[in-house]
Design an enzyme around this catalytic site. Structure first.
Site, short mmCIF file in Angstrom:
data_model
loop_
_atom_site.label_atom_id
_atom_site.label_comp_id
_atom_site.label_asym_id
_atom_site.label_seq_id
_atom_site.Cartn_x
_atom_site.Cartn_y
_atom_site.Cartn_z
N ARG A 46 -4.51 1.97 13.10
CA ARG A 46 -4.80 3.26 12.47
C ARG A 46 -5.94 3.94 13.24
NH1 ARG A 46 -3.14 0.23 7.44
NH2 ARG A 46 -5.16 -0.77 7.23
N CYS A 92 7.09 -6.62 12.61
CA CYS A 92 6.31 -7.75 12.10
C CYS A 92 7.22 -8.96 11.88
CB CYS A 92 5.54 -7.38 10.84
SG CYS A 92 6.56 -6.81 9.51
N1 SAH Z 1 2.19 1.18 7.52
C1 SAH Z 1 1.72 0.62 6.27
C2 SAH Z 1 2.37 -0.70 5.94
C3 SAH Z 1 3.90 -0.67 5.87
S1 SAH Z 1 4.61 -2.08 5.10
C4 SAH Z 1 0.19 0.54 6.28
O1 SAH Z 1 -0.44 0.81 7.32
O2 SAH Z 1 -0.40 0.21 5.26
C5 SAH Z 1 6.30 -1.65 4.95
C6 SAH Z 1 6.62 -0.63 3.87
O3 SAH Z 1 8.01 -0.33 3.97
C7 SAH Z 1 6.41 -1.05 2.43
O4 SAH Z 1 5.53 -0.14 1.82
C8 SAH Z 1 7.81 -0.96 1.76
O5 SAH Z 1 7.74 -0.39 0.46
C9 SAH Z 1 8.52 -0.02 2.68
N2 SAH Z 1 10.00 -0.13 2.80
C10 SAH Z 1 10.74 -1.24 2.95
N3 SAH Z 1 12.03 -0.93 3.19
C11 SAH Z 1 12.12 0.43 3.17
C12 SAH Z 1 13.16 1.37 3.38
N4 SAH Z 1 14.41 0.95 3.66
N5 SAH Z 1 12.87 2.68 3.30
C13 SAH Z 1 11.62 3.10 3.04
N6 SAH Z 1 10.58 2.25 2.85
C14 SAH Z 1 10.82 0.94 2.91
#
Ligand code: SAH
Length: 408
Positions: A223, A351
């Site tokens: 970030r 990940c």
């Molecule tokens: N970038 C974020 C972390 C992302 S974790 C940070 O910096 O904090 C992955 C996220 O993907 C989760 O919030 C989950 O709710 C979402 N997610 C999982 N599958 C998804 C989909 N098919 N469409 C949209 N969101 C999804």
């Protein structure tokens, strides 16, 4: 079934490895797989400390016994026969805490990963610190049986801690034959939302209901990586969770952020954080949607962005899922590349431990070829210094990212 032999009472049980299967332990790899074990001398209880010996009887180390898991032994010590108990734990915990202090991550209000499992000498234990609160995940039998001692040590050895909360509601525990559980362990109960400071921003962490231990600490440095390029730009933040990347970009002067996630509570928290930090709500757009289909809508609408962050959940849980996962990654990266302005930035992540660096690179290459775009790689990204890896245990590397710039 593993062969067994009885041993004199009072001595430690021992895992005797098959001939030639002692190499990985000698190289300090911390896991003993079921296939490497010739026999078990004694009848150890789950989680008990056992000796690990080569076929010729040489002592290789001491491990925690996990009879239900394919990973039958997790090594506490390698080489010698140090006693596994409170003093060893204290020493290792102090080493881990010292490093985070030196990295400037123990300031009041700050957050960091305090114990990163194997790499910090605690196989199967994750502990995150959010200001005065610790959140722990006990993911293996060995740390489970020492939970009380470990909890007490954490309260004693980590400065300024008010309480320790457990979030062992993680599927991998089933492989150990352990139930999923969560709740306060020691000290005071944390408030519903814990406030942490990340680069001068107030971030809200829901320790009880959030993903993992509540927050994605592994993306903190990434970030920060994006912020200097964000001024005036339009950011598409895909799989936004509570919007960490968007807050960083807005603080740095981004014009607009579109945050897409399937989780309504995560997006609620995102908006709440925007208000708390005095950010213009018009610049913090949230869309509750499936990223795969929303990307297609954006494409069909002819939308364009200066920055895209693509941080999906783990698509491949196992090696068998790698091909399907690779297609998923390629699909969203292809669409993301097409939405970028010339000169725009893409921060793309995986990940999935099962998807290696090289494969991830190839997936992006495939997407760029199909999109007909020229792509520069500016940086390889991963988690910060509070997520150390053991050199002998590259499996610990799960988060990998590429920061890219689109050609003109
Ligand atoms: N970038 C974020 C972390 C992302 S974790 C940070 O910096 O904090 C992955 C996220 O993907 C989760 O919030 C989950 O709710 C979402 N997610 C999982 N599958 C998804 C989909 N098919 N469409 C949209 N969101 C999804």
């Amino acid at each position: 079934m593993t062969k067994r032999r009885t041993i004199p009472s009072g001595s430690l049980a021992a895992l005797i490895l098959k001939p030639g299967r002692d190499r990985s332990v000698r190289l300090r790899h911390p896991w003993v797989f079921s296939g490497a074990i010739d026999r078990v001398d004694g009848d150890p209880a789950p989680g008990a400390t056992v000796e690990v010996r080569a076929a010729d009887g040489t002592l290789l180390g001491r491990a925690a016994w996990s009879p239900r898991s394919m990973i039958r032994g997790r090594l506490w010590t390698i080489g010698g026969g140090e006693t596994v108990g409170v003093e060893l734990f204290r020493q290792r915990l102090r080493r881990a805490v010292d490093w985070r202090r030196r990295a400037g991550l123990l300031e009041p209000g700050a957050a960091c990963r305090l114990l990163n499992g194997e790499a910090d000498g605690f196989p199967g234990l994750i502990v995150d610190r959010y200001d005065r609160w610790l959140v722990a995940q006990f993911l293996a039998m060995g740390v489970e049986v020492h939970k009380e001692v470990l909890a007490r040590l954490l309260m004693e050895e980590v400065p300024g801690v008010s309480g320790l909360y457990e979030r062992s509601d993680v599927e991998v525990r089933r492989k150990e034959g352990l139930p999923l559980q969560a709740g306060p362990l020691l000290g005071e109960e944390p408030p519903g939302l814990v406030v942490i400071r990340e680069r001068g921003l107030d971030c809200l962490v829901d320790i009880r209901h959030g993903h993992k231990t509540g927050y994605y600490l592994d993306q903190r440095d990434n970030r920060a990586w994006l912020a200097p390029y964000a001024a005036g730009g339009r950011l598409l933040n895909l799989f936004s969770y509570t919007g960490g990347f968007a807050l960083a970009a807005l603080q740095a002067g981004a014009g607009e952020t579109i945050n897409v996630d399937s989780s309504a509570p995560a997006l609620d928290l995102l908006r709440e954080q925007g208000r708390r930090n005095g950010l213009d709500p018009a610049r913090l757009v949230t869309v509750q949607a499936d990223v795969f289909s929303h990307l297609r809508q954006l494409r069909d609408a002819g939308e364009r962005f200066d920055m895209v962050v693509l941080d999906p959940p783990k698509f491949a849980e196992t090696q068998a899922q790698v091909d399907k996962a690779a297609r998923g990654y390629k699909d969203i990266n292809l669409l993301a590349l097409k939405l970028l302005q010339p000169g725009g930035l893409l921060l793309t992540f995986s990940c999935s431990g099962a998807i290696g660096d090289d494969l991830f690179w190839k997936i992006l290459f495939g997407a760029a070829v199909e999109a007909g775009r020229e792509v520069q790689v500016l940086a390889r990204l991963s988690a910060g210094v509070d997520h150390p890896l053991a050199l002998a245990f590259p499996e610990g590397l799960y988060l990998k990212g590429l920061a890219c710039r689109l050609g003109h």
